[in-house]
Design a protein around this motif. Structure first.
Motif, PDB file in Angstrom:
ATOM      1  N   ILE A 462       0.840  -1.201   0.000  1.00 16.35           N
ATOM      2  CA  ILE A 462       0.000   0.000   0.000  1.00 16.35           C
ATOM      3  C   ILE A 462       0.875   1.251   0.000  1.00 16.35           C
ATOM      4  CG2 ILE A 462      -1.920  -1.165   1.145  1.00 16.35           C
ATOM      5  CD1 ILE A 462      -0.954   0.050   3.776  1.00 16.35           C
ATOM      6  N   ARG A 463       0.222   2.415  -0.022  1.00 17.15           N
ATOM      7  CA  ARG A 463       0.936   3.696  -0.027  1.00 17.15           C
ATOM      8  C   ARG A 463       0.586   4.500   1.222  1.00 17.15           C
ATOM      9  NH1 ARG A 463       4.968   4.313  -4.061  1.00 17.15           N
ATOM     10  NH2 ARG A 463       4.396   2.890  -5.721  1.00 17.15           N
ATOM     11  N   GLY A 464       1.605   5.186   1.759  1.00 13.20           N
ATOM     12  CA  GLY A 464       1.399   6.005   2.941  1.00 13.20           C
ATOM     13  C   GLY A 464       1.136   7.460   2.591  1.00 13.20           C
ATOM     14  N   ASP A 465       1.223   8.327   3.598  1.00 15.17           N
ATOM     15  CA  ASP A 465       0.927   9.747   3.423  1.00 15.17           C
ATOM     16  C   ASP A 465       1.851  10.431   2.418  1.00 15.17           C
ATOM     17  OD1 ASP A 465      -1.042   9.464   5.290  1.00 15.17           O
ATOM     18  OD2 ASP A 465       0.153  10.205   6.966  1.00 15.17           O
ATOM     19  N   LEU A 466       3.092   9.949   2.316  1.00 13.70           N
ATOM     20  CA  LEU A 466       4.047  10.535   1.371  1.00 13.70           C
ATOM     21  C   LEU A 466       4.072   9.767   0.053  1.00 13.70           C
ATOM     22  CD1 LEU A 466       7.120  11.217   3.711  1.00 13.70           C
ATOM     23  CD2 LEU A 466       5.273  12.773   3.093  1.00 13.70           C
ATOM     24  N   ASP A 467       3.133   8.851  -0.105  1.00 14.86           N
ATOM     25  CA  ASP A 467       3.099   7.934  -1.245  1.00 14.86           C
ATOM     26  C   ASP A 467       4.217   6.903  -1.154  1.00 14.86           C
ATOM     27  OD1 ASP A 467       1.618   7.115  -3.458  1.00 14.86           O
ATOM     28  OD2 ASP A 467       3.037   8.009  -4.873  1.00 14.86           O
ATOM     29  N   GLU A 468       4.714   6.697   0.084  1.00 19.33           N
ATOM     30  CA  GLU A 468       5.769   5.715   0.281  1.00 19.33           C
ATOM     31  C   GLU A 468       5.206   4.293   0.222  1.00 19.33           C
ATOM     32  OE1 GLU A 468       4.648   6.783   4.634  1.00 19.33           O
ATOM     33  OE2 GLU A 468       4.384   7.538   2.586  1.00 19.33           O
ATOM     34  N   VAL A 469       6.066   3.339  -0.106  1.00 16.12           N
ATOM     35  CA  VAL A 469       5.678   1.934  -0.210  1.00 16.12           C
ATOM     36  C   VAL A 469       5.649   1.310   1.187  1.00 16.12           C
ATOM     37  CG1 VAL A 469       6.361  -0.343  -1.073  1.00 16.12           C
ATOM     38  CG2 VAL A 469       6.615   1.683  -2.532  1.00 16.12           C
ATOM     39  N   CYS A 501      11.341  -0.578   4.418  1.00 17.56           N
ATOM     40  CA  CYS A 501      11.511   0.761   4.993  1.00 17.56           C
ATOM     41  C   CYS A 501      10.196   1.536   4.935  1.00 17.56           C
ATOM     42  CB  CYS A 501      12.586   1.518   4.218  1.00 17.56           C
ATOM     43  SG  CYS A 501      12.660   3.274   4.592  1.00 17.56           S
ATOM     44  N   ASP A 502       9.835   2.151   6.066  1.00 16.81           N
ATOM     45  CA  ASP A 502       8.624   2.978   6.091  1.00 16.81           C
ATOM     46  C   ASP A 502       8.965   4.453   6.258  1.00 16.81           C
ATOM     47  OD1 ASP A 502       9.486   3.073   8.684  1.00 16.81           O
ATOM     48  OD2 ASP A 502       7.613   2.429   9.596  1.00 16.81           O
ATOM     49  N   LEU A 503      10.220   4.802   5.922  1.00 18.10           N
ATOM     50  CA  LEU A 503      10.704   6.186   6.077  1.00 18.10           C
ATOM     51  C   LEU A 503      10.515   6.670   7.510  1.00 18.10           C
ATOM     52  CD1 LEU A 503       9.655   7.973   2.758  1.00 18.10           C
ATOM     53  CD2 LEU A 503      11.940   7.279   3.483  1.00 18.10           C
ATOM     54  N   CYS A 504      10.815   5.762   8.451  1.00 18.71           N
ATOM     55  CA  CYS A 504      10.758   6.106   9.880  1.00 18.71           C
ATOM     56  C   CYS A 504       9.408   6.741  10.248  1.00 18.71           C
ATOM     57  CB  CYS A 504      11.905   7.035  10.262  1.00 18.71           C
ATOM     58  SG  CYS A 504      13.528   6.251  10.291  1.00 18.71           S
ATOM     59  N   SER A 505       8.341   6.032   9.972  1.00 20.88           N
ATOM     60  CA  SER A 505       7.001   6.560  10.235  1.00 20.88           C
ATOM     61  C   SER A 505       6.808   7.064  11.666  1.00 20.88           C
ATOM     62  CB  SER A 505       5.952   5.491   9.905  1.00 20.88           C
ATOM     63  OG  SER A 505       4.658   5.959  10.179  1.00 20.88           O
ATOM     64  N   PRO A 506       7.259   6.327  12.713  1.00 21.91           N
ATOM     65  CA  PRO A 506       7.080   6.845  14.082  1.00 21.91           C
ATOM     66  C   PRO A 506       7.804   8.176  14.307  1.00 21.91           C
ATOM     67  CG  PRO A 506       7.613   4.510  14.115  1.00 21.91           C
ATOM     68  CD  PRO A 506       7.837   4.979  12.714  1.00 21.91           C
ATOM     69  N   LEU A 507       8.977   8.333  13.709  1.00 17.91           N
ATOM     70  CA  LEU A 507       9.696   9.593  13.838  1.00 17.91           C
ATOM     71  C   LEU A 507       8.943  10.715  13.135  1.00 17.91           C
ATOM     72  CD1 LEU A 507      13.455   8.597  13.276  1.00 17.91           C
ATOM     73  CD2 LEU A 507      12.311   9.082  15.426  1.00 17.91           C
ATOM     74  N   PRO A 521      26.137  12.423   7.298  1.00 18.07           N
ATOM     75  CA  PRO A 521      27.082  13.528   7.462  1.00 18.07           C
ATOM     76  C   PRO A 521      27.308  14.335   6.188  1.00 18.07           C
ATOM     77  CG  PRO A 521      28.008  11.445   8.252  1.00 18.07           C
ATOM     78  CD  PRO A 521      26.784  11.121   7.458  1.00 18.07           C
ATOM     79  N   PHE A 522      26.941  13.782   5.060  1.00 17.44           N
ATOM     80  CA  PHE A 522      27.264  14.404   3.787  1.00 17.44           C
ATOM     81  C   PHE A 522      26.045  14.898   3.025  1.00 17.44           C
ATOM     82  CE2 PHE A 522      30.171  11.008   4.964  1.00 17.44           C
ATOM     83  CZ  PHE A 522      31.325  11.744   5.153  1.00 17.44           C
ATOM     84  N   GLY A 523      24.855  14.833   3.647  1.00 20.13           N
ATOM     85  CA  GLY A 523      23.648  15.287   2.980  1.00 20.13           C
ATOM     86  C   GLY A 523      23.363  14.514   1.712  1.00 20.13           C
ATOM     87  N   ALA A 524      23.714  13.223   1.713  1.00 20.28           N
ATOM     88  CA  ALA A 524      23.610  12.414   0.493  1.00 20.28           C
ATOM     89  C   ALA A 524      22.291  11.664   0.383  1.00 20.28           C
ATOM     90  CB  ALA A 524      24.773  11.416   0.427  1.00 20.28           C
ATOM     91  N   ILE A 525      21.400  11.797   1.366  1.00 21.39           N
ATOM     92  CA  ILE A 525      20.091  11.143   1.305  1.00 21.39           C
ATOM     93  C   ILE A 525      19.026  12.224   1.433  1.00 21.39           C
ATOM     94  CG2 ILE A 525      18.660   9.280   2.210  1.00 21.39           C
ATOM     95  CD1 ILE A 525      21.079   8.198   3.657  1.00 21.39           C
ATOM     96  N   LYS A 526      18.065  12.216   0.516  1.00 21.21           N
ATOM     97  CA  LYS A 526      17.077  13.289   0.478  1.00 21.21           C
ATOM     98  C   LYS A 526      15.680  12.747   0.202  1.00 21.21           C
ATOM     99  CE  LYS A 526      20.495  16.455  -1.536  1.00 21.21           C
ATOM    100  NZ  LYS A 526      20.847  17.275  -2.723  1.00 21.21           N
ATOM    101  N   LEU A 527      14.681  13.546   0.561  1.00 23.24           N
ATOM    102  CA  LEU A 527      13.313  13.317   0.113  1.00 23.24           C
ATOM    103  C   LEU A 527      13.060  14.256  -1.057  1.00 23.24           C
ATOM    104  CD1 LEU A 527      11.352  13.178   3.495  1.00 23.24           C
ATOM    105  CD2 LEU A 527      12.013  11.254   2.045  1.00 23.24           C
ATOM    106  N   VAL A 528      12.452  13.734  -2.112  1.00 19.16           N
ATOM    107  CA  VAL A 528      12.172  14.566  -3.286  1.00 19.16           C
ATOM    108  C   VAL A 528      10.668  14.615  -3.523  1.00 19.16           C
ATOM    109  CG1 VAL A 528      14.397  14.089  -4.381  1.00 19.16           C
ATOM    110  CG2 VAL A 528      12.442  12.629  -4.887  1.00 19.16           C
TER     111      VAL A 528
END
Length: 530
Positions: A462-469, A501-507, A521-528
């Motif tokens: 299914i899809r979550g609030d961010l359209d995440e899997v 991965c649920d993109l840390c839903s509780p957080l 540390p390098f800003g190499a992971i982002k949400l788009v």
């Protein structure tokens, strides 16, 4: 970076005091955890700013000062963590690199009597030397000293000395320190840079990929070359004399021992010699009863409880393990803090329980990067080349929600350490390593046209609030079709369940960013967002 990645404010009420000695990645990570648990935290460091080598050694092209500042300011302003800088805590006297800013000294044992616990996280602030003739010449330095001087000059804390007039450099070594030193040389537009190593590129600790990357930028790679002496004139190095080597039987490290070939000496002329043969742990213990816990390699030996026996002094990070990546230091610290917390609080705390205490927020304050087709092209090209992911299939599933910017990622493994901690030892991020020594993470990209979703016959994807899997466990019958459908192998089995991965839903529900993103540390992971 958000070192208190588990909370916006303390979610525990442990009324005990902890002193942390060393404000590098391990020390700040420990401070972040204990701040969330409600401990009173004081951090001591010998340098003018927190951050350790992230601030005072690693080139700015890899990590920005502002990333680290944001993290320790958060601890200071939102969690009342006190920082005592330009302060060296030790038992006895000694001098390590970075000590020149020290204005105050405190005895470690006295400090331990003032706190419920002391955590030593002093890292590796002493460079190895070669022990050859001429290495004390004025223009011979170590990778750590070179990088440290450059960072100080950038911050206006010292002059950049003679480094700005250099035209030719010889760097000796082939580990991460050597790579960082060369990155710095290239940023200074130095004309000729030689990288000399006594083994072959296959044995280079930094990996063939990084070495070849430098060669493509004009660095001259010299392998099977063992330094014999520094050629010195009037107190300055004018060249390095090497002798050619051949590989012999394995040494104590398991790598083939380089054997010099007599009569094959040659000299490379240079303006600057950088010794990049590694660093040594620097536990702040030089005399007394507990000095016996410092082994010949400099590492601080602690028990399975991370404690120096019969004391309330604990140790985490590189000072225990030896020099390593940022992520491995963070990983060691995170394993230690749960054990230390249990001893001090008398509770067996689970991360899951801490997350349940987060106060929900109505609106998630997430930062998004605008989507562009070049984002998908960059990711898919990389995965196609290094992870055997079909380029066409990958592009057909874009746009993604989470992006790994592989142009910035240097394989520090911090994301894996953080994910592993949050999910009780079962990271949703997979660290992949190629034969060339390239290290990079893969995990769910939360594809728009996700193959896992189309493969599921029970509509359990299914899809979550961010359209995440996400996976609806009420519908999932564990057929495993989604495991085989995922192009990056992001879905797996954990304790009998299919997990992803649920993109840390509780957080996120508590107003926080997914932990892998907030701690990279390098800003190499982002949400788009498209």
């Amino acid at each position: 970076m958000k070192f208190a990645f588990l909370c916006r404010e303390p979610v525990g009420g442990v009324k005990k005091r902890i002193a942390i000695v060393g404000a590098g990645p391990a020390g700040l990570t420990a401070a972040g955890y204990f701040a969330c648990r409600g401990y009173e935290i004081d951090v001591y460091d010998k340098l003018p700013y927190p951050g350790g080598m992230m601030v005072f050694a690693i080139p700015r092209s890899r990590i920005s000062f502002s990333e680290v500042v944001e993290g320790w300011k958060d601890l200071e302003q939102n969690f009342s963590v006190e920082f005592y800088l330009k302060t060296k805590v030790a038992v006895g006297e000694s001098h390590d690199e970075g000590d020149e800013f020290v204005e105050r000294k405190i005895d470690l044992l006295e400090l331990s009597r003032a706190y419920d616990a002391v955590i030593v996280a002093t890292g590796t602030w002493r460079s190895r030397r070669l022990g050859i003739e001429g290495e004390n010449a004025k223009n011979v330095t170590t990778a750590l000293s070179f990088l440290y001087s450059r960072r100080l000059a950038e911050m206006g804390l010292a002059r950049s000395s003679y480094f700005n007039n250099v035209k030719r450099v010889v760097v000796i070594g082939a580990g991460l320190s050597a790579v960082d030193a060369i990155e710095e040389c290239l940023s200074m537009d130095i004309n000729e840079v030689y990288l000399a190593y006594r083994r072959t590129i296959k044995e280079a600790p930094a990996g063939m990929y990084r070495i070849r990357e430098l060669m493509a930028r004009g660095v001259k790679w010299i392998e099977l070359a063992q330094p014999k002496r520094i050629v010195v004139e009037n107190g300055y190095a004018r060249g390095v004399e090497f002798v050619k080597a051949q590989l012999g039987p394995p040494d104590e490290t398991g790598r083939p021992r380089p054997l010099p070939i007599p009569g094959t000496e040659f000299v490379i002329e240079t303006d600057l010699v950088i010794l990049a043969v590694g660093e040594i742990p620097t536990p702040p213990i030089y005399v007394g009863d507990i000095v016996k816990y410092v082994d010949p390699s400099g590492k601080l030996n602690v028990g399975n409880d991370y404690r120096i026996p019969n004391t309330n002094i604990f140790a985490v990070g590189d000072v225990v393990t030896g020099p390593s990546k940022i992520g491995l230091a963070v990983d060691h610290a995170l394993k230690a803090v749960k054990a230390i917390d249990a001893m001090l609080s008398g509770e067996k705390v689970r991360v899951e329980d801490m997350l349940k205490k987060l106060k929900p927020v109505e609106k998630q304050m997430l930062e998004f990067t605008p989507w562009s087709d070049s984002v998908a092209k960059s990711i898919c090209d990389f995965l196609n080349r290094y992870a055997e992911v079909d380029l066409g299939v990958c592009l057909s599933m874009a746009p993604f929600i989470r992006v790994f910017d592989y142009s910035k990622c240097i394989g520090c493994e911090t994301c894996n350490a953080i994910c592993n901690f949050i999910h009780d030892g079962k990271s949703y991020i997979r660290i992949r390593k190629t034969d060339e020594g390239l290290v990079f993470p893969t995990s769910c990209l939360h594809c728009t046209n996700a193959r896992c979703q189309s493969s599921c016959k029970r509509n359990a994807i299914i899809r979550g609030d961010l359209d995440e899997v996400l996976i609806d466990m009420k519908k999932c019958n564990k057929c495993m079709d989604c495991l085989y459908a995922c192009l990056v192998k992001a879905i797996r089995i954990s304790r009998g369940d299919i997990v992803n991965c649920d993109l840390c839903s509780p957080l996120r529900q508590g107003g926080l960013t997914p932990a892998c993103i907030s701690m990279c540390p390098f800003g190499a992971i982002k949400l788009v967002r498209k």
